[in-house]
Design a protein around this motif. Structure first.
Motif, PDB file in Angstrom:
ATOM      1  N   PRO A  10       0.814  -1.222   0.000  1.00 54.34           N
ATOM      2  CA  PRO A  10       0.000   0.000   0.000  1.00 54.34           C
ATOM      3  C   PRO A  10       0.853   1.281   0.000  1.00 54.34           C
ATOM      4  CG  PRO A  10      -0.920  -1.578   1.528  1.00 54.34           C
ATOM      5  CD  PRO A  10       0.415  -2.126   1.095  1.00 54.34           C
ATOM      6  N   HIS A  14       0.576   3.998  -2.998  1.00 51.88           N
ATOM      7  CA  HIS A  14       0.280   5.422  -2.800  1.00 51.88           C
ATOM      8  C   HIS A  14       1.415   6.295  -3.316  1.00 51.88           C
ATOM      9  CE1 HIS A  14      -3.527   4.970  -0.794  1.00 51.88           C
ATOM     10  NE2 HIS A  14      -3.008   4.149   0.109  1.00 51.88           N
ATOM     11  N   PHE A  23      -3.697  -1.286  -8.494  1.00 54.12           N
ATOM     12  CA  PHE A  23      -3.162  -1.817  -7.236  1.00 54.12           C
ATOM     13  C   PHE A  23      -3.730  -3.197  -6.941  1.00 54.12           C
ATOM     14  CE2 PHE A  23      -3.040  -2.723  -2.766  1.00 54.12           C
ATOM     15  CZ  PHE A  23      -1.718  -2.444  -2.458  1.00 54.12           C
ATOM     16  N   TYR A  44      -5.836  -0.508   0.855  1.00 52.87           N
ATOM     17  CA  TYR A  44      -5.714   0.444  -0.245  1.00 52.87           C
ATOM     18  C   TYR A  44      -7.056   1.034  -0.654  1.00 52.87           C
ATOM     19  CZ  TYR A  44      -3.127   2.607  -4.042  1.00 52.87           C
ATOM     20  OH  TYR A  44      -2.519   3.523  -4.862  1.00 52.87           O
TER      21      TYR A  44
END
Length: 168
Positions: A10, A14, A23, A44
């Motif tokens: 995660p 980001h 993702f 996420y």
């Protein structure tokens, strides 16, 4: 490595401003353990979780043909074909959940219990691994595992970013 991925993916997602779908796809491809895929994707976002779960479960369905083909290819030529019984239970569970959707509450309960039992099993396996056993195994298996994890993670992410750049 799966535990690390749960926290690292995660952050990387980001940092690279990955959208939810990209993702989720990356997590499903690069993280081996289903519970870690679900954990990373849920951290996420909701869309990432949906994408990752769907793709990971689709990958899991490949267990059926791979196990059957492997049983045929690697069997002893002098003996009868042995098919792993878990394949029949796996197919049966899929059929039961598809044809009896009214018991979804029970399936969720069974799933939750099985996740907890999996954690207990992994804990018990982990407690049997000691520094001494790691030393006995040597550094090669650990280095191989880390290298493969990094290679799969970086390659799959690069491929997804290349595809996204190509089609956007």
């Amino acid at each position: 490595m799966n535990s690390l991925a749960l926290f690292i993916f995660p952050v990387i997602g980001h940092a690279l401003s990955l959208d939810q779908h990209t993702f989720g796809t990356w997590a499903a491809i690069a993280i081996h353990d289903t519970s870690s895929v679900v954990g990373a994707a849920s951290a996420y976002g909701e869309q990432a979780l949906t994408t990752a779960t769907t793709l990971k479960l689709a990958r899991a369905l490949w267990i059926i043909p791979v196990a059957l083909v492997s049983a045929m290819l690697f069997r002893n030529k002098n003996s009868k074909l042995t098919i792993p019984y878990f394949i029949f239970f796996y197919c049966g569970a899929i059929l039961v959940s598809d044809y009896l959707p009214q018991f979804e509450w029970a399936y969720h309960g069974i799933f939750d219990i099985s996740k907890k039992l999996l954690v207990v099993c992994l804990f018990l396996i982990g407690t049997s691994i000691s520094i001494e056993r790691l030393k006995q195994a040597g550094s090669k298996p650990m280095l191989f595992g880390i290298t493969m994890w990094l290679l799969i993670s970086v390659t799959s992410l690069s491929w997804l970013l290349l595809l996204k750049a190509t089609f956007n």
